[in-house]
Design a protein around this motif. Structure first.
Motif, short mmCIF file in Angstrom:
data_model
loop_
_atom_site.label_atom_id
_atom_site.label_comp_id
_atom_site.label_asym_id
_atom_site.label_seq_id
_atom_site.Cartn_x
_atom_site.Cartn_y
_atom_site.Cartn_z
N TYR A 121 0.85 -1.19 0.00
CA TYR A 121 0.00 0.00 0.00
C TYR A 121 0.89 1.24 0.00
O TYR A 121 2.03 1.21 0.47
N ALA A 122 0.33 2.33 -0.50
CA ALA A 122 1.07 3.59 -0.49
C ALA A 122 0.12 4.74 -0.23
O ALA A 122 -1.05 4.70 -0.62
N MET A 123 0.60 5.74 0.47
CA MET A 123 -0.14 6.99 0.58
C MET A 123 0.85 8.14 0.43
O MET A 123 2.04 8.02 0.74
N ARG A 124 0.33 9.25 -0.09
CA ARG A 124 1.14 10.45 -0.26
C ARG A 124 1.18 11.19 1.07
O ARG A 124 0.15 11.44 1.69
N LEU A 125 2.40 11.54 1.51
CA LEU A 125 2.57 12.27 2.76
C LEU A 125 3.68 13.29 2.50
O LEU A 125 4.72 12.92 1.94
N TYR A 126 3.47 14.55 2.89
CA TYR A 126 4.41 15.61 2.48
C TYR A 126 4.69 15.47 0.99
O TYR A 126 3.73 15.40 0.21
N ASP A 127 5.96 15.34 0.59
CA ASP A 127 6.25 15.21 -0.84
C ASP A 127 6.79 13.84 -1.20
O ASP A 127 7.48 13.66 -2.20
N PHE A 128 6.49 12.86 -0.34
CA PHE A 128 6.95 11.51 -0.66
C PHE A 128 5.80 10.52 -0.60
O PHE A 128 4.69 10.86 -0.15
N ASP A 129 6.05 9.31 -1.07
CA ASP A 129 5.10 8.21 -0.91
C ASP A 129 5.54 7.34 0.25
O ASP A 129 6.68 6.90 0.30
N LEU A 130 4.62 7.10 1.15
CA LEU A 130 4.85 6.19 2.27
C LEU A 130 4.34 4.82 1.82
O LEU A 130 3.18 4.70 1.42
N ARG A 131 5.22 3.82 1.85
CA ARG A 131 4.84 2.47 1.38
C ARG A 131 4.96 1.48 2.53
O ARG A 131 5.93 1.51 3.27
N TRP A 132 3.96 0.60 2.62
CA TRP A 132 3.96 -0.40 3.69
C TRP A 132 3.28 -1.68 3.22
O TRP A 132 2.58 -1.68 2.21
N HIS A 133 3.48 -2.74 3.98
CA HIS A 133 2.68 -3.95 3.75
C HIS A 133 2.33 -4.59 5.09
O HIS A 133 2.76 -4.12 6.14
N TYR A 134 1.51 -5.63 4.99
CA TYR A 134 1.01 -6.30 6.20
C TYR A 134 1.73 -7.62 6.37
O TYR A 134 1.91 -8.37 5.41
N THR A 135 2.17 -7.89 7.59
CA THR A 135 2.82 -9.15 7.92
C THR A 135 2.06 -9.78 9.08
O THR A 135 1.21 -9.11 9.69
N ALA A 152 2.99 -10.09 11.93
CA ALA A 152 3.29 -9.32 13.13
C ALA A 152 2.71 -7.90 13.08
O ALA A 152 2.87 -7.14 14.03
N GLY A 153 2.07 -7.55 11.99
CA GLY A 153 1.50 -6.20 11.88
C GLY A 153 1.99 -5.50 10.62
O GLY A 153 2.33 -6.15 9.62
N ILE A 154 2.04 -4.18 10.70
CA ILE A 154 2.43 -3.39 9.54
C ILE A 154 3.94 -3.20 9.52
O ILE A 154 4.54 -2.88 10.55
N GLU A 155 4.56 -3.40 8.35
CA GLU A 155 5.96 -3.03 8.20
C GLU A 155 6.06 -1.88 7.19
O GLU A 155 5.56 -1.99 6.06
N VAL A 156 6.70 -0.80 7.61
CA VAL A 156 6.93 0.33 6.71
C VAL A 156 8.12 -0.02 5.83
O VAL A 156 9.19 -0.37 6.33
N LEU A 157 7.91 0.06 4.52
CA LEU A 157 8.94 -0.36 3.57
C LEU A 157 9.85 0.80 3.18
O LEU A 157 11.06 0.68 3.22
N GLU A 158 9.25 1.92 2.80
CA GLU A 158 10.09 3.06 2.41
C GLU A 158 9.29 4.35 2.35
O GLU A 158 8.06 4.35 2.31
N LEU A 159 10.03 5.46 2.38
CA LEU A 159 9.48 6.79 2.18
C LEU A 159 10.12 7.29 0.90
O LEU A 159 11.23 7.84 0.91
N SER A 160 9.47 7.05 -0.22
CA SER A 160 10.16 7.24 -1.51
C SER A 160 9.77 8.54 -2.19
O SER A 160 8.61 8.80 -2.44
N SER A 161 10.77 9.34 -2.48
CA SER A 161 10.55 10.56 -3.26
C SER A 161 10.71 10.20 -4.73
O SER A 161 11.53 9.36 -5.09
N ASN A 162 9.93 10.81 -5.57
CA ASN A 162 10.08 10.55 -7.00
C ASN A 162 9.59 11.74 -7.82
O ASN A 162 9.19 12.74 -7.31
#
Lengths: 245, 245
Positions: free
Chosen positions: B219-233, B235-245
């Motif tokens: 999943y991804a959502m836009r936050l400030y000027d980056f995309d916040l990406r995460w998935h579900y495991t 054990a819960g949510i793992e944040v994968l990256e805060l990617s600028s593009n």
């Protein structure tokens, strides 16, 4: 830090009333300055077409209180003022309009919380009975939202000069005539009229700048379909009569 | 009893924004469902002309919190629905629009309370720094009112299914990459980025109907000027990256 937005233009926003208020308060003078101060007052919010469908209020009975977003229709053609003189400060200090709940706002929007006493559905007539609302008769309503204590009830909030409930300043007594008239009006309006009158007048509706003035003048406000008349004595407010005419 | 008003016609009401929101939330997906749940989020409300006068906010610094009445600008051209499916009920039950705070309202008005962290005046640029607001970037604001605890904080109010704060459902962990990126973004935005991301994701932004779905999807959502990406495991949510593009 987030940059403030540059100046933008935004097309006008057009809103339509979703309901209309029926209330004992027929004029602005005498309305309590915040909701909840006069708990005897009942108002009815009747939904307007096309919103008068039982579906739109389904589940609302689970909430004890609702927010009402409304239009200050009695004053909205008078425009706005950058500063106003709040009655809480004796009418002497000027505060910014956004630091007050004055009616003279850029957008004449009012926000009141009221107890939701009943939801009445009779065919296409859908009404919410609201207790303690400070709403003028005929007020157009733009929105109803459930009151959510976990988000809305901030008991830790601080509010400077407006931290405490305004004290009920005035003792209220009734003339023999007014007492008898309260009994009559009570039967007509199914309201504890004596307590309602006490609650309204104990807040002293006079503008702050008149509160040091000599006694003797008779004041009147329109309530339901009568005029409530009172004057000031050394012992407080005396209700003179509830006169129909 | 007060008679409900007969059907009335009311001329259209036209409103103009008095300010505009700058916020980290760039899209509706991911915004907390009520204000106050994500206390790390800061938004800026900048007044628009002709309301950008220091006078209009004079005295507002005495209040710890303010109400913001705003327009659901991202969804308001989609119109309203008589009933909606609140996420709190798992998306399965239909409630009346007036029994919810859904964005799909007859008048697309939002109501949020926020902590007033600062008032910044630089010439004609007047900004309120708001903490904990659930407001989309670019939101037009119609009104600001002081929060009055004696009138607004009804801790005794009952709210059925919405009585309690929604539980933070998900544990949140960070990949090594995401941890490093949080550090970088923290310096740029002067925000505790790790805590902000934790607060947003622990509420689980997914629509209710997706919450039982298999893990693995990113999943991804836009936050400030980056995309916040995460998935579900498991054990819960793992944040994968805060990617600028």
């Amino acid at each position: 830090m987030l940059e403030p937005k540059p100046e933008i233009t935004y097309s006008d926003l057009i809103f339509n009333p979703i309901g209309i208020i029926s209330s004992p308060y027929k004029e602005k003078f005498g309305i309590p300055r915040q909701p909840g101060l006069v708990t005897e007052a009942q108002a009815t919010l009747t939904l307007l077409p096309p919103y008068n469908q039982p579906e739109t209020v389904r589940g609302l009975e689970q909430f004890s209180h609702v927010w009402v977003i409304f239009v200050f229709h009695a004053t909205h053609d008078q425009g706005w003022k950058p500063t106003v003189r709040p009655p809480r400060l004796g009418g002497n200090a000027r505060l910014g309009v956004f630091a007050t709940r004055s009616t003279f706002r850029p957008n004449p929007l009012g926000l009141s919380v009221a107890k939701l006493s009943a939801i009445q559905v009779q065919g296409r007539t859908i009404s919410l009975v609201l207790t303690g609302a400070d709403l003028l008769d005929g007020t157009p309503v733009l929105d109803i939202k459930p009151y959510l204590p976990y988000a809305d009830a901030l008991s830790q909030a601080s509010a400077g000069f407006a931290q405490e409930t305004p004290p009920a300043m005035q003792a209220v007594s009734f003339s023999a005539l007014a007492s008898a008239q309260c009994e009559q009006q009570q039967a007509r309006w199914q309201t504890n009229m004596r307590r309602l009158v006490e609650q309204i007048l104990s807040q002293d509706p006079r503008p702050s700048y008149q509160q040091g003035q000599p006694q003797g003048r008779v004041y009147a406000m329109r309530l339901y379909d009568f005029d409530l008349r009172w004057h000031y004595t050394p012992a407080g407010i005396e209700v003179l009569e509830l006169s129909s005419n």
